[in-house]
Design a protein around this motif. Structure first.
Motif, PDB file in Angstrom:
ATOM      1  N   GLY A 302       0.825  -1.194   0.000  1.00 15.52           N
ATOM      2  CA  GLY A 302       0.000   0.000   0.000  1.00 15.52           C
ATOM      3  C   GLY A 302       0.864   1.251   0.000  1.00 15.52           C
ATOM      4  O   GLY A 302       1.707   1.427   0.880  1.00 15.52           O
ATOM      5  N   ILE A 303       0.658   2.122  -0.979  1.00 18.17           N
ATOM      6  CA  ILE A 303       1.439   3.355  -1.080  1.00 18.17           C
ATOM      7  C   ILE A 303       0.774   4.454  -0.248  1.00 18.17           C
ATOM      8  O   ILE A 303      -0.413   4.744  -0.405  1.00 18.17           O
ATOM      9  N   ALA A 304       1.564   5.061   0.648  1.00 15.88           N
ATOM     10  CA  ALA A 304       1.056   6.094   1.552  1.00 15.88           C
ATOM     11  C   ALA A 304       0.932   7.432   0.824  1.00 15.88           C
ATOM     12  O   ALA A 304       1.450   7.619  -0.279  1.00 15.88           O
ATOM     13  N   PHE A 305       0.269   8.403   1.491  1.00 12.66           N
ATOM     14  CA  PHE A 305      -0.053   9.678   0.855  1.00 12.66           C
ATOM     15  C   PHE A 305       0.702  10.873   1.437  1.00 12.66           C
ATOM     16  O   PHE A 305       0.483  11.993   0.988  1.00 12.66           O
ATOM     17  N   PHE A 306       1.551  10.681   2.434  1.00 12.40           N
ATOM     18  CA  PHE A 306       2.125  11.840   3.132  1.00 12.40           C
ATOM     19  C   PHE A 306       3.586  12.064   2.747  1.00 12.40           C
ATOM     20  O   PHE A 306       4.267  11.165   2.236  1.00 12.40           O
ATOM     21  N   ASP A 307       4.073  13.250   3.023  1.00  9.16           N
ATOM     22  CA  ASP A 307       5.372  13.673   2.499  1.00  9.16           C
ATOM     23  C   ASP A 307       6.539  12.836   2.975  1.00  9.16           C
ATOM     24  O   ASP A 307       7.489  12.606   2.214  1.00  9.16           O
ATOM     25  N   MET A 308       6.528  12.357   4.215  1.00  7.38           N
ATOM     26  CA  MET A 308       7.668  11.602   4.720  1.00  7.38           C
ATOM     27  C   MET A 308       7.746  10.192   4.144  1.00  7.38           C
ATOM     28  O   MET A 308       8.741   9.493   4.327  1.00  7.38           O
ATOM     29  N   ALA A 309       6.715   9.793   3.400  1.00  3.58           N
ATOM     30  CA  ALA A 309       6.746   8.511   2.702  1.00  3.58           C
ATOM     31  C   ALA A 309       6.986   8.680   1.211  1.00  3.58           C
ATOM     32  O   ALA A 309       7.642   7.840   0.585  1.00  3.58           O
ATOM     33  N   VAL A 310       6.431   9.755   0.632  1.00  7.74           N
ATOM     34  CA  VAL A 310       6.534   9.911  -0.824  1.00  7.74           C
ATOM     35  C   VAL A 310       7.251  11.185  -1.255  1.00  7.74           C
ATOM     36  O   VAL A 310       7.587  11.348  -2.426  1.00  7.74           O
ATOM     37  N   GLY A 311       7.483  12.124  -0.334  1.00 11.66           N
ATOM     38  CA  GLY A 311       8.083  13.396  -0.686  1.00 11.66           C
ATOM     39  C   GLY A 311       7.043  14.397  -1.144  1.00 11.66           C
ATOM     40  O   GLY A 311       5.839  14.137  -1.086  1.00 11.66           O
ATOM     41  N   THR A 312       7.515  15.557  -1.596  1.00 12.15           N
ATOM     42  CA  THR A 312       6.607  16.602  -2.068  1.00 12.15           C
ATOM     43  C   THR A 312       6.991  17.021  -3.489  1.00 12.15           C
ATOM     44  O   THR A 312       8.173  16.950  -3.853  1.00 12.15           O
ATOM     45  N   PRO A 313       6.002  17.443  -4.274  1.00 16.59           N
ATOM     46  CA  PRO A 313       4.559  17.455  -3.980  1.00 16.59           C
ATOM     47  C   PRO A 313       4.013  16.030  -3.927  1.00 16.59           C
ATOM     48  O   PRO A 313       4.465  15.166  -4.675  1.00 16.59           O
ATOM     49  N   GLU A 314       3.066  15.812  -3.039  1.00 22.44           N
ATOM     50  CA  GLU A 314       2.653  14.440  -2.736  1.00 22.44           C
ATOM     51  C   GLU A 314       2.003  13.714  -3.909  1.00 22.44           C
ATOM     52  O   GLU A 314       2.356  12.564  -4.206  1.00 22.44           O
ATOM     53  N   LEU A 315       1.020  14.338  -4.553  1.00 23.84           N
ATOM     54  CA  LEU A 315       0.245  13.608  -5.553  1.00 23.84           C
ATOM     55  C   LEU A 315       1.106  13.028  -6.674  1.00 23.84           C
ATOM     56  O   LEU A 315       1.023  11.821  -6.946  1.00 23.84           O
ATOM     57  N   ASN A 317       4.146  12.273  -6.607  1.00 19.35           N
ATOM     58  CA  ASN A 317       5.045  11.272  -6.028  1.00 19.35           C
ATOM     59  C   ASN A 317       4.302  10.002  -5.615  1.00 19.35           C
ATOM     60  O   ASN A 317       4.877   8.905  -5.632  1.00 19.35           O
ATOM     61  N   ILE A 318       3.033  10.141  -5.225  1.00 17.52           N
ATOM     62  CA  ILE A 318       2.202   8.948  -4.994  1.00 17.52           C
ATOM     63  C   ILE A 318       2.090   8.162  -6.296  1.00 17.52           C
ATOM     64  O   ILE A 318       2.274   6.931  -6.318  1.00 17.52           O
ATOM     65  N   ILE A 319       1.797   8.862  -7.369  1.00 18.35           N
ATOM     66  CA  ILE A 319       1.665   8.216  -8.675  1.00 18.35           C
ATOM     67  C   ILE A 319       2.989   7.573  -9.086  1.00 18.35           C
ATOM     68  O   ILE A 319       3.026   6.431  -9.570  1.00 18.35           O
ATOM     69  N   ALA A 320       4.085   8.298  -8.883  1.00 20.28           N
ATOM     70  CA  ALA A 320       5.408   7.764  -9.239  1.00 20.28           C
ATOM     71  C   ALA A 320       5.729   6.507  -8.434  1.00 20.28           C
ATOM     72  O   ALA A 320       6.333   5.552  -8.962  1.00 20.28           O
ATOM     73  N   SER A 321       5.337   6.471  -7.164  1.00 24.00           N
ATOM     74  CA  SER A 321       5.593   5.306  -6.314  1.00 24.00           C
ATOM     75  C   SER A 321       4.785   4.101  -6.790  1.00 24.00           C
ATOM     76  O   SER A 321       5.289   2.968  -6.860  1.00 24.00           O
ATOM     77  N   ILE A 322       3.518   4.336  -7.102  1.00 23.52           N
ATOM     78  CA  ILE A 322       2.672   3.262  -7.633  1.00 23.52           C
ATOM     79  C   ILE A 322       3.251   2.749  -8.945  1.00 23.52           C
ATOM     80  O   ILE A 322       3.345   1.528  -9.170  1.00 23.52           O
ATOM     81  N   LYS A 323       3.649   3.654  -9.811  1.00 16.29           N
ATOM     82  CA  LYS A 323       4.213   3.275 -11.109  1.00 16.29           C
ATOM     83  C   LYS A 323       5.498   2.477 -10.947  1.00 16.29           C
ATOM     84  O   LYS A 323       5.744   1.506 -11.685  1.00 16.29           O
ATOM     85  N   HIS A 324       6.314   2.862  -9.961  1.00 12.99           N
ATOM     86  CA  HIS A 324       7.569   2.141  -9.755  1.00 12.99           C
ATOM     87  C   HIS A 324       7.312   0.692  -9.373  1.00 12.99           C
ATOM     88  O   HIS A 324       7.973  -0.219  -9.899  1.00 12.99           O
ATOM     89  N   VAL A 325       6.371   0.467  -8.457  1.00 12.02           N
ATOM     90  CA  VAL A 325       6.050  -0.909  -8.069  1.00 12.02           C
ATOM     91  C   VAL A 325       5.499  -1.676  -9.270  1.00 12.02           C
ATOM     92  O   VAL A 325       5.884  -2.829  -9.523  1.00 12.02           O
ATOM     93  N   ARG A 326       4.593  -1.040 -10.015  1.00  6.10           N
ATOM     94  CA  ARG A 326       4.043  -1.705 -11.208  1.00  6.10           C
ATOM     95  C   ARG A 326       5.149  -2.105 -12.178  1.00  6.10           C
ATOM     96  O   ARG A 326       5.191  -3.243 -12.660  1.00  6.10           O
TER      97      ARG A 326
END
Length: 387
Positions: A302-315, A317-326
């Protein structure tokens, strides 16, 4: 004597005022939303969102704050009405029983002052909960059960595969029906007593993270001081969790514990809320090697939504994290793990989940991949692994 009685009366009045104001003030400070709704997305993204059959989130700490989840709140990130507004089918509500003062991502002592103790008192909870982690845990479990029961036929407490199947069937004709699951953030909640694992299972807990922000009886935290793997107690509890059908959550676990659990567990694991080091290089986050091992075990991330997990800007980076796992292991292994109401600032509350769909669409995800990320992966994982 009259002065003493007057003092007690004043003290009691101050306490009553406190339990109705202090927790709300603390939560408003700890759980801000950076951009308030309503949230706007493109017609194409909105159409895809409307076609999503099952939206799910793997991590939310809303039970900690004492809010009435049956009512739509004006602070925090999640409650049952906002779940319905967002068409969310299933939320994993997680129990926080202890949090060290000065909590940080690098190093925390298990002996640090506990932030949850004054919050527990301020909420007006029973004195039995003030200094007992297991009592706090069982109290939050009972609270979720009561919230679900207050919804009548419109909510289901998911404890088994049969409960999940009931939820899926009910939502075919009524999207107002929502599901709630229960997890624990940190095995210290068991207070080192094996029998307490059976107690929390009976209370409905179906996911446990061995460690949170500090080392405990299970072993080392990713943010602790020892860096150790599982203790003998921890190994016994992992085996018992496998027997009972409790999912093991690797979020916040030390790398050594991650390795131990992936070797010892007979069941797939969950990482309920995390980032990836390829996007944000943090000891909080998963390395590519860990992602590959978790996927090989049949787990879900599960990819988190906050800055200390994904960095800023969050949105983005959330997408980038999901894409990386995919791209690394396949879309079937990634999900949403917001950490809503977890003492974090988030870019949007649960009603902003359509923004994720638009971000994925703009990143080239197909509609089927978007469905998988938004909840179908969680549904499949639970159907395959719940008892």
């Amino acid at each position: 004597m009259k002065k003493f009685i007057l003092f007690l009366v004043i003290l009691f009045v101050v306490y009553l005022i406190g339990i109705n104001t202090v927790p709300q003030y603390i939560e408003a400070e700890r759980n801000p939303v950076k951009a308030a709704g309503p949230y706007q997305i493109s017609p194409e993204a909105q159409a895809i969102y409307a076609r999503l059959d099952f939206i799910s989130d793997l991590h939310c700490d809303a039970l900690l704050w004492g809010r009435n989840l049956n009512k739509r709140g004006n602070q925090g990130h999640v409650d049952f009405p906002r779940m319905r507004e967002a068409n969310v089918a299933l939320e994993m509500f997680t129990i926080v029983s202890k949090s060290p003062a000065g909590q940080n991502m690098q190093s925390n002592s298990e002996d640090a002052f506990d932030n949850i103790t004054p919050l527990t008192i301020a909420k007006g909870e029973s004195p039995w909960n003030w200094f007992s982690l297991i009592n706090r845990t069982l109290s939050q479990s009972e609270a979720l059960k009561n919230f679900v029961e207050n919804e009548g036929e419109k909510a289901i407490f998911v404890r088994s595969k049969a409960d999940l199947e009931k939820l899926i069937e009910a939502r075919k004709t009524d999207k107002e029906v929502i599901g709630a699951m229960l997890g624990i953030e940190g095995g210290h909640a068991l207070e080192g007593m094996p029998e307490n694992l059976d107690k929390v299972y009976a209370a409905g807990v179906r996911m446990v993270g061995p460690t949170h922000f500090f080392d405990n009886e299970f072993g080392g935290s990713a943010h602790g001081q020892s860096g150790e793997g599982l203790t003998d107690f921890g190994k016994k509890m992992i085996a018992r969790m496998n027997e009972l059908g409790i999912f093991i959550d690797l979020a916040h676990a030390s790398p050594a514990i991650v390795e131990d659990i992936l070797r010892l567990s007979s069941k797939p694991v969950i990482v309920s809320h995390t980032g990836v080091r390829a996007v944000l290089d943090s000891q909080r986050n998963l390395s590519d090697e860990q992602i590959q091992k978790i996927a090989a075990k049949g787990g879900i991330i599960g990819i988190a939504f906050f800055d200390m997990a994904v960095g800023t800007p969050e949105l983005p980076n959330i997408i980038a994290s999901i894409k990386h796992v995919r791209d690394l292991v396949g879309v079937e292994f990634v999900a949403l793990g917001s950490d809503y109401d977890g003492s974090v600032a988030v870019p949007f509350d649960i009603t902003g989940l359509p923004l994720i769909v638009e971000g994925l669409l703009n990143a080239g995800f197909t509609e089927e991949e978007i469905k998988a990320v938004m909840g179908e992966n969680v549904k499949r994982f639970l159907l395959e692994n719940l008892n």
